[in-house]
Design a protein around this motif. Sequence first.
Motif, PDB file in Angstrom:
ATOM      1  N   THR A 181      80.860  61.653  54.412  1.00 34.74           N
ATOM      2  CA  THR A 181      79.734  61.827  53.502  1.00 34.74           C
ATOM      3  C   THR A 181      78.489  62.428  54.131  1.00 34.74           C
ATOM      4  O   THR A 181      77.488  62.586  53.450  1.00 34.74           O
ATOM      5  N   LYS A 186      80.206  67.617  51.061  1.00 35.62           N
ATOM      6  CA  LYS A 186      80.960  66.451  50.638  1.00 35.62           C
ATOM      7  C   LYS A 186      80.351  65.855  49.376  1.00 35.62           C
ATOM      8  O   LYS A 186      79.178  66.069  49.075  1.00 35.62           O
ATOM      9  N   GLU A 188      78.371  63.719  46.809  1.00 36.39           N
ATOM     10  CA  GLU A 188      77.070  63.109  47.063  1.00 36.39           C
ATOM     11  C   GLU A 188      77.000  61.657  46.631  1.00 36.39           C
ATOM     12  O   GLU A 188      76.146  60.909  47.092  1.00 36.39           O
ATOM     13  N   VAL A 190      78.998  57.840  45.785  1.00 32.82           N
ATOM     14  CA  VAL A 190      80.110  57.000  46.244  1.00 32.82           C
ATOM     15  C   VAL A 190      80.134  55.708  45.440  1.00 32.82           C
ATOM     16  O   VAL A 190      79.082  55.173  45.064  1.00 32.82           O
ATOM     17  N   HIS A 200      74.185  56.578  46.161  1.00 35.84           N
ATOM     18  CA  HIS A 200      74.040  57.830  46.894  1.00 35.84           C
ATOM     19  C   HIS A 200      74.793  57.668  48.207  1.00 35.84           C
ATOM     20  O   HIS A 200      74.861  56.575  48.761  1.00 35.84           O
ATOM     21  N   ARG A 201      75.369  58.749  48.723  1.00 32.92           N
ATOM     22  CA  ARG A 201      76.228  58.639  49.915  1.00 32.92           C
ATOM     23  C   ARG A 201      75.487  58.091  51.136  1.00 32.92           C
ATOM     24  O   ARG A 201      76.100  57.553  52.059  1.00 32.92           O
ATOM     25  N   VAL A 206      76.874  51.481  51.213  1.00 34.65           N
ATOM     26  CA  VAL A 206      78.167  52.176  51.224  1.00 34.65           C
ATOM     27  C   VAL A 206      79.036  51.690  52.382  1.00 34.65           C
ATOM     28  O   VAL A 206      80.260  51.635  52.283  1.00 34.65           O
ATOM     29  N   PHE A 216      84.706  58.949  45.121  1.00 34.77           N
ATOM     30  CA  PHE A 216      83.646  59.932  45.326  1.00 34.77           C
ATOM     31  C   PHE A 216      83.404  60.717  44.036  1.00 34.77           C
ATOM     32  O   PHE A 216      84.339  61.005  43.278  1.00 34.77           O
TER      33      PHE A 216
END
Length: 252
Positions: A181, A186, A188, A190, A200-201, A206, A216
Amino acid sequence: MKQIIPVTVFCFSIILLSINGLPKTHDTCLVLYIFDGDTIQVQIDDAKETVRLIGIDAPEIKHENKSGQFFGEESLKYAKTLLQAKTIRLERDSLCADRDIYGRLLRYVYIGDILFNAKIIEDGYAYAYCTFPFEKKAKFLELEKEARRINRGLWAAVTEGINQKNQNQVNSQNSSITSTTDSSCKPEFVASKKSRVFHHRDCELVKSISQRNLLFFNSYEEATHSGRRPCKVCRGTKEGAIASKNATKTPK
């Protein structure tokens, strides 16, 4: 009368052998090569002999067609440190055969007054090998028990590995998440398969999501269309993700 004395001595010798087992030898020799922690090659007079140390089992090292065992290289290094190019003394055990099925001499190895077979177990670089009987079996088992109790050598590594197994798995998962991420190409956003929340990644939370549960999304809209709501910590934004570093909550 002269014939009776030799016969009597011979018979007496046979009786002693039957009582005491095979006679012990005390060969002094030079160590030529160390295969692993329990097998060495020595020079005895004009002959080269392979010696299998009695009562121990050292982890195997990697061979051409065989993978190595845990702590094999460490055990080999330990044996080399104490035995390489050293003059040693070999001793037989009355309960053991002279050679094993592979033709190797079965011996105790002494460095001066130190019994190497015992020391390598005591220091945690080999196990006591008790499949076959030998005189020092009880002693070797006690040495292994003590090495394990105080976490010496391979036992320390085993204990540490058990204690850190879960942490290593978490670190691996977090590393995988980060590598997945941290690039702009990749996804954005998750989420966890088990959660109705997305992040947000860069959100700190996370890291607590199991890798097997990761989902994702390429856009905020895609995440919301999945029926999920933004995380209350990061609010689904990069700015909110920065604030999440101080969060202690886990995704629900």
